[in-house]
Scaffold this motif. Structure first.
Motif, short mmCIF file in Angstrom:
data_model
loop_
_atom_site.label_atom_id
_atom_site.label_comp_id
_atom_site.label_asym_id
_atom_site.label_seq_id
_atom_site.Cartn_x
_atom_site.Cartn_y
_atom_site.Cartn_z
N UNK B 24 13.53 -22.62 9.83
CA UNK B 24 13.36 -21.39 10.59
C UNK B 24 12.14 -20.63 9.81
N UNK B 25 12.24 -20.30 8.54
CA UNK B 25 11.31 -19.72 7.86
C UNK B 25 9.74 -20.22 8.01
N UNK B 26 10.04 -21.70 7.97
CA UNK B 26 8.67 -22.19 7.81
C UNK B 26 8.00 -22.22 9.07
N UNK B 31 3.79 -19.43 12.58
CA UNK B 31 3.38 -18.57 13.57
C UNK B 31 2.67 -17.29 13.33
N UNK B 32 3.40 -16.47 12.28
CA UNK B 32 2.74 -15.26 11.68
C UNK B 32 1.68 -15.45 10.96
N UNK B 33 1.24 -16.74 10.11
CA UNK B 33 0.20 -16.82 9.18
C UNK B 33 -1.01 -16.18 9.61
N UNK C 43 15.29 2.44 7.91
CA UNK C 43 16.63 2.33 8.64
C UNK C 43 16.43 1.42 9.67
N UNK C 44 15.16 1.55 10.43
CA UNK C 44 15.29 0.64 11.57
C UNK C 44 15.12 -0.93 10.96
N UNK C 45 14.20 -1.05 9.94
CA UNK C 45 14.33 -2.47 9.18
C UNK C 45 15.39 -2.83 9.00
N UNK C 46 16.26 -2.08 8.31
CA UNK C 46 17.38 -2.57 8.06
C UNK C 46 18.51 -2.90 9.10
N UNK C 47 18.39 -1.83 10.29
CA UNK C 47 19.15 -2.32 11.62
C UNK C 47 18.85 -3.63 12.17
N UNK C 48 17.73 -4.01 12.06
CA UNK C 48 17.15 -5.03 12.60
C UNK C 48 17.93 -6.35 12.00
N UNK C 49 17.90 -6.21 10.46
CA UNK C 49 18.50 -7.41 9.81
C UNK C 49 20.17 -7.38 10.03
N UNK C 83 12.07 -13.17 7.57
CA UNK C 83 11.28 -13.05 8.98
C UNK C 83 11.07 -11.64 9.36
N UNK C 84 11.65 -10.70 8.91
CA UNK C 84 11.36 -9.35 9.25
C UNK C 84 10.03 -9.04 8.52
#
Lengths: 199, 207, 196
Positions: B24-26, B31-33, C43-49, C83-84
């Motif tokens: 998933x991370x890869x 995509x975001x690179x 706060x929003x970043x933590x909410x997302x995770x 990801x975030x």
């Protein structure tokens, strides 16, 4: 000279708890008694130094050459978790008395953000011990990690000393427990601000 | 509640989790690179644009040494004539590295400066990005007749109140940029700079 | 223990407020609240995770052997955090720059692992998502309030709009102010809860 600068700056000027806000949960959680605070500090000291050594090498010789830096967070936290488990097992076998003293704190350390924070900081941030700014070498990184951990211990032990006295005082009901502790840390942090300017 | 903890099930589960998560991370990284690179390039471009006259063409990054560290600079041209240089310069502030983009125009004048990154104290040193009294003084700062040190040290730079160390670092970064550009050997700047670069260097030699 | 969907969301705001009542996630609470905007973004970043990891963990909980559930949860959480990190670098670089180290450190924020252990692995995907949303909103609310108080006292502005000229009390933007403001806000919170 530079070594001295790293030590002073990591212990006092940029104290990990009082100016960088890392590892606050255990700082507030186990600082009720001087003896537990000392035990926790020793365990943290041990794990931070070891974890920084391992993650530094992992990053330099595995993640960077393979261009896998995007796995940094995940790899580091796994290494730290595994390391804590290993330290626990080894201690149990090799030195039961030390295990008795540190054992209960070890599982708590995985989620101590000071450990992950220092590990990430060391490999991503430029440091300015003596000019110019640069990425830390292995020796410096380990020394920095150790000194930071000592700073953690200093703050923790000072604070638990204060807290033992606080417990005997009569404070207003709404202040009882954590709020008065936080106000005390605030004042302690103000005292530590006096160090900035030294290094 | 869960699957029984046998050695096989544990190993399978951990391996699968790690593989899936890495995959998933890869994927997300791939995509975001490109957007991340574009954003960083845009930030750099914006800061160069901010420190040089409007409507000129900016060259590719060229290497030079600023304050003993490898850094880079950009040459701005308009109608084939060199109108300025943007030099990236890093010094040590109060909280850590302070990196500036310094825009210089031929004749030894600062056009403008902008902060690329800093770790100064919020409310004190961090005002080097926002305090107009501090930031406005660089526009048209004559590096030949004025001294690039704070007034406390006998120079001509107005320091930020209560943040002398940050102000010193800021002034030093600009001074390093000026010196570095002056030391660029002529052939290096010939690409698109030409005479103007020499003029600039000449200007500094008179100092 | 049956709760309506709405209760799942609202309980995190006051009754089980992660910051003031449960005392979880203290590090980002103190470090990133130098202004209301910074507190809000953290706060929003933590909410997302929280929402995503709660959903993922409740979905896979029955497949994970008991003895390795903590490492598996940590890996799942670390994935969402990374990801975030990428998303923030790509789309909100200035916010990412101001929160810095504390984004990757969401991994070790006890709130996230705590909710996974205490709620998500025993409940359905939707309930877990709502629980994550509730706790996340509570966390966001407290961080924004702390950030707002520190910003007003320390720099005389609110959400970036300056309404008092001059410098304000700088100590509140710096480290000691964080501890003091959190301590005194907790006192007010205790008073309010005691009255109820």
């Amino acid at each position: 000279m530079e070594i001295l600068l790293i030590i002073v700056s990591a212990i006092f000027v940029n104290n990990i708890v009082l100016s960088q806000f890392l590892g606050i949960c255990p700082f507030l959680g186990v600082s009720n008694k001087l003896s537990t605070a000392t035990g926790m500090s020793a365990a943290v000291c041990f794990v931070i130094t070891l974890a920084t050594l391992v993650t530094y090498l992992l990053n330099k010789y595995c993640l960077v050459p393979l261009d896998l830096q995007f796995l940094q967070t995940i790899a580091f936290i796994l290494v730290i978790a595994a390391l804590v488990q290993m330290v626990e097992i080894v201690l149990k076998k090799v030195s039961p008395s030390l295990y008795q003293a540190l054992g209960i704190f070890l599982p708590l350390i995985t989620t101590n953000c000071a450990v992950l924070g220092v590990a990430i900081n060391v490999v991503t941030k430029e440091f300015t011990f003596g000019q110019p700014s640069h990425m830390l070498g292995l020796g410096e990184a380990v020394l920095y990690a150790f000194a930071t951990a000592v700073g953690y211990g200093v703050a923790m032990i000072l604070f638990s000393g204060l807290r033992e006295h606080l417990a005997m005082n009569d404070v207003p009901k709404a202040f009882k427990g954590v709020p008065i502790a936080l106000v005390t840390v605030g004042i302690l942090a103000m005292a530590f601000m006096g160090f900035s300017g030294i290094a | 509640m869960a699957v029984k903890s046998t050695l096989t099930s544990m190993v399978v589960c951990l391996t699968a989790t790690c593989l899936i998560c890495s995959a998933i991370l890869g994927g997300v990284y791939a995509v975001t690179a490109a957007p991340i690179e574009k954003v960083n390039a845009d930030i750099l471009k914006a800061s160069i644009g901010q420190v040089l006259p409007e409507g000129c063409e900016i060259s590719e990054a060229m290497e030079l040494e600023v304050g003993g560290l490898p850094s880079e600079y950009y040459v701005a041209t308009k109608d084939g004539e060199t109108v300025g240089f943007a030099v990236k310069s890093t010094t040590v502030g109060f909280g850590g590295p302070l990196t500036l983009m310094v825009g210089l125009i031929p004749g030894g004048t600062v056009y403008n400066t902008s902060v690329l990154s800093h770790s100064e104290t919020p409310g004190l040193g961090a005002k080097c990005t926002s305090d107009p009294k501090f930031t406005e003084q660089w526009k048209g700062f004559d590096v030949i007749s004025k001294k690039l040190t704070v007034k406390k040290d006998g120079g001509d730079v107005d320091a930020i109140t209560a943040s002398t160390i940050t102000s010193r670092a800021y002034a030093l970064a600009i001074k390093n940029a000026v010196d570095a550009l002056a030391a660029v050997p002529a052939p290096c700047s010939e690409v698109s700079a030409g005479d103007a670069a020499e003029e600039m260097i000449g200007g500094n030699d008179n100092d | 223990m049956t709760m309506t969907k709405l209760q799942l969301i609202t309980k995190g705001l006051i009754k089980d407020n992660p910051t003031f009542v449960l005392l979880l996630g203290m590090c980002p609470t103190l470090a990133t609240t130098t202004s209301a905007i910074n507190g809000l973004s953290m706060g929003l970043a933590t909410l997302f995770v929280l929402v995503l990891s709660n959903m993922a963990i409740s979905a896979i909980a029955s497949l994970v052997p008991d003895k390795v559930h903590i490492p598996v949860y940590i890996v799942v959480i670390a994935t969402f955090v990374t990801v975030l990190q990428f998303l923030m670098q790509a789309f909100t670089p200035s916010v990412y720059a101001s929160l810095g180290l504390f984004i990757p450190l969401i991994v070790v924020n006890c709130i996230v692992l705590g909710r996974a252990e205490a709620f998500a692995n025993k409940h359905g995907v939707i309930d877990s998502a709502l629980d994550g949303l509730g706790v996340g909103l509570g966390f966001t609310l407290s961080l924004t309030v702390i950030g707002l108080v520190r910003e007003i006292l320390g720099s005389g502005s609110a959400f970036g709009f300056k309404f008092i000229s001059g410098d304000g009390m700088l100590a509140f933007v710096m480290a000691p102010g964080a501890f003091l403001v959190l301590g005194y806000l907790m006192v007010l919170f205790n008073k309010y809860l005691a009255k109820k």
